[in-house]
Design a protein around this motif. Structure first.
Motif, PDB file in Angstrom:
ATOM      1  N   ILE A 289      31.433  38.298  39.458  1.00  0.00           N
ATOM      2  CA  ILE A 289      31.904  36.902  40.294  1.00  0.00           C
ATOM      3  C   ILE A 289      31.553  36.114  38.775  1.00  0.00           C
ATOM      4  CG2 ILE A 289      30.636  35.000  40.935  1.00  0.00           C
ATOM      5  CD1 ILE A 289      29.256  37.199  43.700  1.00  0.00           C
ATOM      6  N   ARG A 290      32.759  35.077  38.526  1.00  0.00           N
ATOM      7  CA  ARG A 290      33.051  34.086  37.942  1.00  0.00           C
ATOM      8  C   ARG A 290      32.473  32.652  37.423  1.00  0.00           C
ATOM      9  NH1 ARG A 290      38.661  36.164  35.518  1.00  0.00           N
ATOM     10  NH2 ARG A 290      39.327  37.596  36.643  1.00  0.00           N
ATOM     11  N   VAL A 291      32.926  31.991  37.551  1.00  0.00           N
ATOM     12  CA  VAL A 291      32.539  30.359  37.695  1.00  0.00           C
ATOM     13  C   VAL A 291      33.685  29.900  37.071  1.00  0.00           C
ATOM     14  CG1 VAL A 291      31.529  28.957  37.538  1.00  0.00           C
ATOM     15  CG2 VAL A 291      30.163  30.504  37.357  1.00  0.00           C
ATOM     16  N   ASP A 292      34.231  28.771  37.788  1.00  0.00           N
ATOM     17  CA  ASP A 292      35.335  28.213  37.142  1.00  0.00           C
ATOM     18  C   ASP A 292      34.764  26.785  36.670  1.00  0.00           C
ATOM     19  OD1 ASP A 292      37.025  25.677  36.930  1.00  0.00           O
ATOM     20  OD2 ASP A 292      38.547  27.034  38.418  1.00  0.00           O
ATOM     21  N   GLU A 293      35.625  27.057  34.835  1.00  0.00           N
ATOM     22  CA  GLU A 293      35.098  26.069  34.024  1.00  0.00           C
ATOM     23  C   GLU A 293      34.998  24.785  34.394  1.00  0.00           C
ATOM     24  OE1 GLU A 293      37.192  26.394  30.087  1.00  0.00           O
ATOM     25  OE2 GLU A 293      37.880  27.603  31.139  1.00  0.00           O
ATOM     26  N   PHE A 294      35.796  23.979  35.176  1.00  0.00           N
ATOM     27  CA  PHE A 294      36.597  22.880  34.747  1.00  0.00           C
ATOM     28  C   PHE A 294      36.246  22.728  36.672  1.00  0.00           C
ATOM     29  CE2 PHE A 294      40.339  24.756  33.201  1.00  0.00           C
ATOM     30  CZ  PHE A 294      39.664  23.693  32.128  1.00  0.00           C
ATOM     31  N   THR A 295      35.477  23.173  37.660  1.00  0.00           N
ATOM     32  CA  THR A 295      34.993  23.025  39.545  1.00  0.00           C
ATOM     33  C   THR A 295      33.387  23.173  39.774  1.00  0.00           C
ATOM     34  OG1 THR A 295      35.690  24.537  40.248  1.00  0.00           O
ATOM     35  CG2 THR A 295      37.503  22.568  39.877  1.00  0.00           C
ATOM     36  N   GLY A 296      33.300  24.545  38.644  1.00  0.00           N
ATOM     37  CA  GLY A 296      31.707  24.642  38.744  1.00  0.00           C
ATOM     38  C   GLY A 296      31.707  25.647  39.846  1.00  0.00           C
ATOM     39  N   LYS A 297      32.868  26.194  40.610  1.00  0.00           N
ATOM     40  CA  LYS A 297      32.995  27.506  42.095  1.00  0.00           C
ATOM     41  C   LYS A 297      33.353  28.573  41.528  1.00  0.00           C
ATOM     42  CE  LYS A 297      33.557  23.869  44.704  1.00  0.00           C
ATOM     43  NZ  LYS A 297      32.978  23.387  46.080  1.00  0.00           N
ATOM     44  N   ARG A 298      31.944  29.150  42.610  1.00  0.00           N
ATOM     45  CA  ARG A 298      32.724  30.585  41.949  1.00  0.00           C
ATOM     46  C   ARG A 298      33.176  31.432  42.186  1.00  0.00           C
ATOM     47  NH1 ARG A 298      27.001  33.745  42.825  1.00  0.00           N
ATOM     48  NH2 ARG A 298      27.580  33.334  45.735  1.00  0.00           N
ATOM     49  N   PHE A 299      34.095  32.117  41.881  1.00  0.00           N
ATOM     50  CA  PHE A 299      35.120  32.925  42.375  1.00  0.00           C
ATOM     51  C   PHE A 299      35.048  34.612  41.962  1.00  0.00           C
ATOM     52  CE2 PHE A 299      36.486  31.615  38.595  1.00  0.00           C
ATOM     53  CZ  PHE A 299      37.587  32.465  37.610  1.00  0.00           C
ATOM     54  N   THR A 300      35.768  35.549  42.252  1.00  0.00           N
ATOM     55  CA  THR A 300      36.314  36.536  41.631  1.00  0.00           C
ATOM     56  C   THR A 300      37.123  37.060  42.775  1.00  0.00           C
ATOM     57  OG1 THR A 300      35.129  39.418  42.059  1.00  0.00           O
ATOM     58  CG2 THR A 300      35.005  37.669  44.329  1.00  0.00           C
ATOM     59  N   PHE A 301      37.791  38.341  42.100  1.00  0.00           N
ATOM     60  CA  PHE A 301      39.130  39.543  42.109  1.00  0.00           C
ATOM     61  C   PHE A 301      39.424  40.208  42.462  1.00  0.00           C
ATOM     62  CE2 PHE A 301      40.326  36.486  39.125  1.00  0.00           C
ATOM     63  CZ  PHE A 301      41.699  35.310  39.802  1.00  0.00           C
ATOM     64  N   PHE A 302      39.783  41.261  43.753  1.00  0.00           N
ATOM     65  CA  PHE A 302      39.234  42.454  43.947  1.00  0.00           C
ATOM     66  C   PHE A 302      41.580  42.218  44.335  1.00  0.00           C
ATOM     67  CE2 PHE A 302      39.985  39.462  47.644  1.00  0.00           C
ATOM     68  CZ  PHE A 302      40.409  40.329  49.029  1.00  0.00           C
ATOM     69  N   GLN A 303      41.735  43.602  44.960  1.00  0.00           N
ATOM     70  CA  GLN A 303      42.976  44.177  45.191  1.00  0.00           C
ATOM     71  C   GLN A 303      43.433  44.958  46.439  1.00  0.00           C
ATOM     72  OE1 GLN A 303      44.577  46.620  42.026  1.00  0.00           O
ATOM     73  NE2 GLN A 303      43.741  45.093  40.481  1.00  0.00           N
ATOM     74  N   ASP A 304      44.612  44.184  46.912  1.00  0.00           N
ATOM     75  CA  ASP A 304      45.417  44.812  48.399  1.00  0.00           C
ATOM     76  C   ASP A 304      45.439  46.358  47.786  1.00  0.00           C
ATOM     77  OD1 ASP A 304      47.799  45.066  47.306  1.00  0.00           O
ATOM     78  OD2 ASP A 304      48.584  43.867  48.854  1.00  0.00           O
ATOM     79  N   PRO A 305      45.776  47.487  49.003  1.00  0.00           N
ATOM     80  CA  PRO A 305      46.440  48.692  49.343  1.00  0.00           C
ATOM     81  C   PRO A 305      46.976  48.656  47.931  1.00  0.00           C
ATOM     82  CG  PRO A 305      45.444  48.085  51.379  1.00  0.00           C
ATOM     83  CD  PRO A 305      45.472  46.574  50.264  1.00  0.00           C
ATOM     84  N   ASP A 306      48.353  47.951  47.758  1.00  0.00           N
ATOM     85  CA  ASP A 306      48.934  48.264  47.092  1.00  0.00           C
ATOM     86  C   ASP A 306      48.974  47.109  45.260  1.00  0.00           C
ATOM     87  OD1 ASP A 306      51.246  49.313  47.775  1.00  0.00           O
ATOM     88  OD2 ASP A 306      51.180  47.758  49.713  1.00  0.00           O
ATOM     89  N   GLY A 307      47.442  46.900  44.774  1.00  0.00           N
ATOM     90  CA  GLY A 307      46.895  45.875  43.838  1.00  0.00           C
ATOM     91  C   GLY A 307      47.977  44.694  43.631  1.00  0.00           C
ATOM     92  N   LEU A 308      47.935  44.242  44.592  1.00  0.00           N
ATOM     93  CA  LEU A 308      47.618  42.761  44.741  1.00  0.00           C
ATOM     94  C   LEU A 308      46.896  42.253  44.208  1.00  0.00           C
ATOM     95  CD1 LEU A 308      50.299  40.373  45.472  1.00  0.00           C
ATOM     96  CD2 LEU A 308      49.418  40.045  47.459  1.00  0.00           C
ATOM     97  N   PRO A 309      46.804  41.095  43.235  1.00  0.00           N
ATOM     98  CA  PRO A 309      45.644  40.290  43.123  1.00  0.00           C
ATOM     99  C   PRO A 309      45.440  39.755  44.240  1.00  0.00           C
ATOM    100  CG  PRO A 309      46.820  39.943  41.312  1.00  0.00           C
ATOM    101  CD  PRO A 309      47.584  41.208  42.640  1.00  0.00           C
ATOM    102  N   LEU A 310      44.463  39.955  44.952  1.00  0.00           N
ATOM    103  CA  LEU A 310      43.837  38.459  45.689  1.00  0.00           C
ATOM    104  C   LEU A 310      42.453  38.266  45.616  1.00  0.00           C
ATOM    105  CD1 LEU A 310      44.087  40.378  49.003  1.00  0.00           C
ATOM    106  CD2 LEU A 310      45.695  39.056  47.993  1.00  0.00           C
ATOM    107  N   GLU A 311      42.236  36.387  45.322  1.00  0.00           N
ATOM    108  CA  GLU A 311      40.729  35.974  45.091  1.00  0.00           C
ATOM    109  C   GLU A 311      40.419  35.381  46.322  1.00  0.00           C
ATOM    110  OE1 GLU A 311      40.124  32.004  42.024  1.00  0.00           O
ATOM    111  OE2 GLU A 311      41.971  32.579  42.432  1.00  0.00           O
ATOM    112  N   LEU A 312      38.977  35.730  45.929  1.00  0.00           N
ATOM    113  CA  LEU A 312      38.347  34.934  46.892  1.00  0.00           C
ATOM    114  C   LEU A 312      37.208  33.835  46.251  1.00  0.00           C
ATOM    115  CD1 LEU A 312      35.896  38.139  48.044  1.00  0.00           C
ATOM    116  CD2 LEU A 312      37.722  36.511  49.045  1.00  0.00           C
TER     117      LEU A 312
END
Length: 128
Positions: A102-125
């Motif tokens: 988990i990372r923190v957006d430097e501008f909004t202070g919101k937390r986010f992370t990445f994962f991938q779908d079965p074909d490697g498409l990057p998805l963010e939460l």
């Protein structure tokens, strides 16, 4: 011209059954319509998020791989908002999905992370 919202995002997958399971059973998107197009040997699965935004999941025989390298031109990733990032990460990890730290957006202070779908498409939460 005034754009109102994003209506849909289209994704081409390599394994229709695997991607259908990923987006419906794992991510919880609602099936709006599922159609097989025999002339194209292709499925088109319309999925919806609670806000009405849709994902069109397509299958085609032998789709070519997309160039995938950091900072390549084109769509970078698809982001979903979630109420609890910790709960969403726990759900994905329990299903065997690798999730980045988990990372923190430097501008909004919101937390986010990445994962991938079965074909490697990057998805963010992105935690709202």
């Amino acid at each position: 011209m005034k754009l109102n919202a994003i209506h849909h995002v289209a994704i081409i997958c390599s394994d229709y059954a695997r991607s259908k399971y990923f987006y419906t059973a794992l991510l919880g998107l609602h099936i709006v319509a599922e159609n097989y197009r025999p002339n194209r040997q292709s499925y088109k699965l319309d999925l919806a998020l609670p806000d009405g935004v849709q994902i069109e999941l397509f299958s085609f025989p032998n789709p070519p791989a997309r160039v995938s390298r950091p900072e390549a031109r084109g769509l970078r990733h698809l982001a979903f908002s979630v109420a609890s990032l910790a709960d969403a990460v726990a759900h994905l990890e329990a299903a065997g999905v690798t999730v980045e730290p988990i990372r923190v957006d430097e501008f909004t202070g919101k937390r986010f992370t990445f994962f991938q779908d079965p074909d490697g498409l990057p998805l963010e939460l992105y935690e709202q």
